[in-house]
Design an enzyme around this catalytic site. Structure first.
Site, PDB file in Angstrom:
ATOM      1  N   ARG A 168     -36.613  -2.955   8.308  1.00  0.00           N
ATOM      2  CA  ARG A 168     -37.178  -3.733   9.406  1.00  0.00           C
ATOM      3  C   ARG A 168     -38.618  -3.359   9.746  1.00  0.00           C
ATOM      4  NH1 ARG A 168     -31.854  -3.110   9.887  1.00  0.00           N
ATOM      5  NH2 ARG A 168     -32.005  -1.242  11.139  1.00  0.00           N
ATOM      6  N   GLU A 210     -28.519   8.872  12.695  1.00  0.00           N
ATOM      7  CA  GLU A 210     -27.424   8.880  13.670  1.00  0.00           C
ATOM      8  C   GLU A 210     -26.052   8.643  13.066  1.00  0.00           C
ATOM      9  OE1 GLU A 210     -29.643   4.911  14.046  1.00  0.00           O
ATOM     10  OE2 GLU A 210     -30.132   6.995  13.685  1.00  0.00           O
TER      11      GLU A 210
END
Length: 182
Positions: A69, A106
């Site tokens: 992105r 994460e």
């Protein structure tokens, strides 16, 4: 630093176009989906304009976008400020000689790669991605750029998840975000 949401009316439009998808890509993750932002030309343009306004006079010669992105926001920012765009990719995606940086994010482990010779010593770099969570990806990007002698001026993200404290891992580098999501 976050953009001042109270003073710029564009912020509410941007925030309202980001969709939250629960349990994606894994259970417990609240995925911040920017594809809905991209469907709104005004919100998308406002996002790019806010970044360009911030960086147009900062003497930045490199915009490094993080796969995937960061590739959406990085190239138009680079073009608008007169900088080159450097893609930071996952392993096996760049032909030729690369340097690599492993990191923990994460929900797993990953690696970023950059072409050798894409960035010269002392170039001023901006790192762009859509989101900062734990900060692992941005740290890997900064490490790659600094290993070849670039000066990382700032990191820029559309979204920050401040509860995950990623900003604290950035070794004191400034972080500019447009939207915080709790």
């Amino acid at each position: 630093m976050s953009a001042d949401k109270d003073e710029d009316p564009r912020m509410n439009g941007i925030k309202s176009k980001i969709r939250v998808v629960p349990d994606f890509p894994k259970p417990g993750i609240m995925f911040q989906d920017i594809t809905t932002l991209l469907l709104d030309p005004k919100a998308f343009k406002d996002t790019l304009d806010l970044f360009v306004e911030r960086y147009k006079d900062r003497n930045i010669s490199v915009v490094a976008g993080i796969e995937a992105r960061g590739f959406i926001f990085g190239p138009p920012i680079a073009l608008a400020i007169g900088a080159k765009f450097i893609p930071l990719r996952k392993p096996g995606k760049l032909p030729g000689e690369v340097i690599s940086e492993d990191y923990v994010l994460e929900y797993g482990k990953d690696c970023l790669q950059m072409h050798v010779g894409a960035v010269q010593p002392e170039e001023r770099a901006l790192v762009v991605d859509d989101l900062i969570a734990t900060g692992g990806t941005l740290c890997a990007a900064m490490n790659l750029l600094e290993r070849v002698g670039a000066e990382v001026v700032e990191c820029a993200c559309v979204i920050e998840l401040p509860d995950l404290k990623g900003r604290e891992r950035l070794k004191g580098k400034p972080l500019y975000v447009l939207v915080e999501s709790h």
